[in-house]
Design a protein around this motif. Structure first.
Motif, mmCIF file in Angstrom:
data_model
loop_
_atom_site.group_PDB
_atom_site.id
_atom_site.type_symbol
_atom_site.label_atom_id
_atom_site.label_comp_id
_atom_site.label_asym_id
_atom_site.label_seq_id
_atom_site.Cartn_x
_atom_site.Cartn_y
_atom_site.Cartn_z
ATOM 1 N N HIS A 23 -8.038 4.964 20.066
ATOM 2 C CA HIS A 23 -6.836 3.945 19.901
ATOM 3 C C HIS A 23 -6.942 2.771 20.856
ATOM 4 O O HIS A 23 -7.814 2.687 21.724
ATOM 5 C CB HIS A 23 -5.584 4.789 20.780
ATOM 6 N N THR A 66 -14.227 7.882 25.667
ATOM 7 C CA THR A 66 -13.154 8.570 24.723
ATOM 8 C C THR A 66 -13.912 9.636 23.974
ATOM 9 O O THR A 66 -13.344 10.167 22.833
ATOM 10 C CB THR A 66 -12.603 7.599 23.717
ATOM 11 N N PRO A 80 -5.073 8.761 29.871
ATOM 12 C CA PRO A 80 -5.927 7.616 30.494
ATOM 13 C C PRO A 80 -6.491 6.728 29.638
ATOM 14 O O PRO A 80 -7.364 7.258 28.801
ATOM 15 C CB PRO A 80 -6.823 8.466 31.385
ATOM 16 N N TRP A 130 -15.595 10.998 21.184
ATOM 17 C CA TRP A 130 -16.146 10.550 20.172
ATOM 18 C C TRP A 130 -15.313 9.204 19.590
ATOM 19 O O TRP A 130 -14.054 9.130 19.855
ATOM 20 C CB TRP A 130 -16.139 11.604 18.905
HETATM 21 C C1 LIG Z 1 -7.502 11.226 17.330
HETATM 22 S S1 LIG Z 1 -8.240 11.588 18.763
HETATM 23 C C2 LIG Z 1 -9.592 10.443 18.602
HETATM 24 C C3 LIG Z 1 -11.022 11.163 18.712
HETATM 25 C C4 LIG Z 1 -11.319 11.639 20.053
HETATM 26 N N1 LIG Z 1 -11.702 10.646 20.672
HETATM 27 C C5 LIG Z 1 -12.285 13.043 19.984
HETATM 28 O O1 LIG Z 1 -13.295 12.730 20.556
HETATM 29 O O2 LIG Z 1 -12.162 13.674 19.031
HETATM 30 C C6 LIG Z 1 -7.318 11.060 19.712
HETATM 31 C C7 LIG Z 1 -7.945 11.362 21.178
HETATM 32 O O3 LIG Z 1 -8.906 10.557 21.709
HETATM 33 C C8 LIG Z 1 -8.956 9.995 22.983
HETATM 34 N N2 LIG Z 1 -8.750 8.534 22.928
HETATM 35 C C9 LIG Z 1 -8.649 7.677 22.084
HETATM 36 N N3 LIG Z 1 -8.603 6.437 22.178
HETATM 37 C C10 LIG Z 1 -8.583 6.249 23.580
HETATM 38 C C11 LIG Z 1 -8.545 5.359 24.524
HETATM 39 N N4 LIG Z 1 -8.259 3.934 24.079
HETATM 40 N N5 LIG Z 1 -8.649 5.999 25.998
HETATM 41 C C12 LIG Z 1 -8.740 6.783 26.301
HETATM 42 N N6 LIG Z 1 -8.816 8.120 25.309
HETATM 43 C C13 LIG Z 1 -8.689 7.836 24.090
HETATM 44 C C14 LIG Z 1 -7.720 10.589 23.521
HETATM 45 O O4 LIG Z 1 -8.261 11.775 24.104
HETATM 46 C C15 LIG Z 1 -6.862 11.133 22.292
HETATM 47 O O5 LIG Z 1 -6.029 11.959 22.756
#
Ligand SMILES: C[S@@+](CC[C@H](N)C(=O)[O-])C[C@H]1O[C@@H](n2cnc3c(N)ncnc32)[C@H](O)[C@@H]1O
Length: 383
Positions: free
Chosen positions: A266, A174, A315, A176
């Motif tokens: 998430h 994901t 995804p 970060w």
């Molecule tokens: C609020 S941001 C969280 C921080 C993000 N991971 C980052 O690197 O900036 C939300 C994004 O994180 C990713 N993400 C969060 N939870 C995820 C999950 N369970 N599976 C896949 N992608 C996820 C998706 O790209 C989503 O749009």
């Protein structure tokens, strides 16, 4: 990048996950970024300074060269607009206790007649140790204009700040994410969402890219501390919380300034949940968006919250049902307790369990991901 201190930290070997042995080897000049080194013994971490005094939040990347969290200014707490204090009506809703306000099981709400504690309905919001007794549409804490002494008031848990060490880390799945370096007990306060506050009208939509919208979090607070299923005849199950007069009227713009909370991933089976908190006389259309644990979260476990999205939105790495079953079968074989039957692993946990397979600091005969008990309390692997 202004004001960012680079600290190259020796990461303890897997057996030292308690982090007690973290050793600052070198502090780089402000604004410099060093690429991550490989290997478990020496890894670069960048640290975002927190706006208030307190420990910096480590940012750890063992995966690639990305250091994008450092592009954002760190804002530990949102600045809500000054007009949120409404005179004179709201002022009289603040507490006028001369003494410390109550917590469940200690000084009762009735004993101190604290207006803020009473607003919670159904008893104090917190136990004396600061644990959230149950989730609520709104938790009412005492605030700046209350008469009680802030230092000893038990109804100000989130105002004491983050107690657990959290780390922003680069995840293979994901990008970060956020993980804890400490054991977090269920019901503990974890952190606050922060960013620049934008007032919005009802129905005005936002996406997750640049905004955190408090209105989008599903009411997972309902699952925390509700014993009505087990005690259907008791008062517990019949309790009604006070109706909210208004919903949140703001979003957090995280495009320029943010804190670690925005990196929480998430999950449809999350281990933390969002809880609105109001302090004293604050305007209820600007509740603080707080994060509390809804499970025991061991060190190195990723935090996950329910964004209130459909799986199709991107995804998703949440485990499908058959993987859940497999995991429980595996744990049945080893005989180690893992989590409550209500919860299951986020897939990222499984990967990090492999990557970080470490001896549990609590139960020395087991790994972090298989037993959370102390040697004294474990009746399975520590026999
Ligand atoms: C609020 S941001 C969280 C921080 C993000 N991971 C980052 O690197 O900036 C939300 C994004 O994180 C990713 N993400 C969060 N939870 C995820 C999950 N369970 N599976 C896949 N992608 C996820 C998706 O790209 C989503 O749009």
């Amino acid at each position: 990048m202004a004001g960012v201190d680079l600290q190259v930290i020796s990461v303890p070997s897997v057996a030292g996950v308690s982090m007690a042995g973290v050793d600052f080897q070198l502090q780089g000049s402000s604004g410099t970024c060093w690429p991550p080194e490989s290997g478990p013994a020496a890894t670069s971490r960048w640290t975002c300074p927190r706006a208030r005094s307190g420990s910096p939040v480590p940012v750890c990347n063992k995966v690639d060269q990305d250091n994008s969290p450092l592009d954002f200014e760190y804002i530990a707490h949102p600045d809500f607009p000054a007009y949120r204090v409404r005179w004179p009506v709201k002022r009289y809703q603040a507490c006028r206790c001369g003494t410390a306000c109550g917590a469940a099981g200690r000084l009762s709400a009735a004993a101190c007649k604290c207006a803020c504690v009473l607003k919670n309905g159904g008893g104090p919001a917190y136990n004396a140790d600061g644990t959230l007794v149950r989730g609520r549409p709104m938790v009412y804490e005492c605030g700046a204009l209350c008469g009680c002494p802030a230092a000893s008031c038990l109804n100000r848990v989130t105002q004491r700040g983050m107690e657990h060490r959290l780390e922003v880390f680069r995840s293979k799945e994901t990008e970060w994410g956020v993980r804890t370096l400490d054991l977090i007990q269920p019901g503990a306060f974890v952190c606050e969402y922060s960013g620049d506050v934008l007032t919005v009208d009802d129905g005005q939509s936002t996406d997750w890219g640049n905004y955190v919208d408090p209105r989008k979090f599903p009411a997972r607070w309902m699952e925390w501390g509700d014993a009505s299923a087990a005690l259907p005849d008791k008062e517990e199950g019949q309790h009604k919380f006070p109706e909210l007069t208004t919903g949140p009227g703001y979003v957090l713009d995280v495009s320029r300034r943010r804190n670690l909370a925005v990196y929480i991933s998430h999950s449809s089976a999350p281990n933390v949940f969002a809880q609105f908190v109001i302090r004293g006389n604050e305007d209820e259309s600007y509740p603080h968006l707080m994060v509390f644990a809804m499970d025991t979260i061991p060190p190195m476990r990723e935090l996950s919250v329910d964004y209130g999205i459909d799986r199709q939105d991107y995804p998703c790495f949440c485990p499908p049902e058959h993987e859940l079953t497999d995991l429980y079968l595996h744990d049945d074989i080893t005989g180690h307790p893992v989590r409550s039957a209500a919860g299951f692993f986020h897939r990222a946990d499984i990967y990090s369990a492999v990557a970080e397979s470490a001896i549990s600091p609590y139960c020395p005969n087991s790994t972090i991901f298989s037993c959370l008990h102390t040697m004294e309390s474990c009746s399975l692997c520590c026999l």
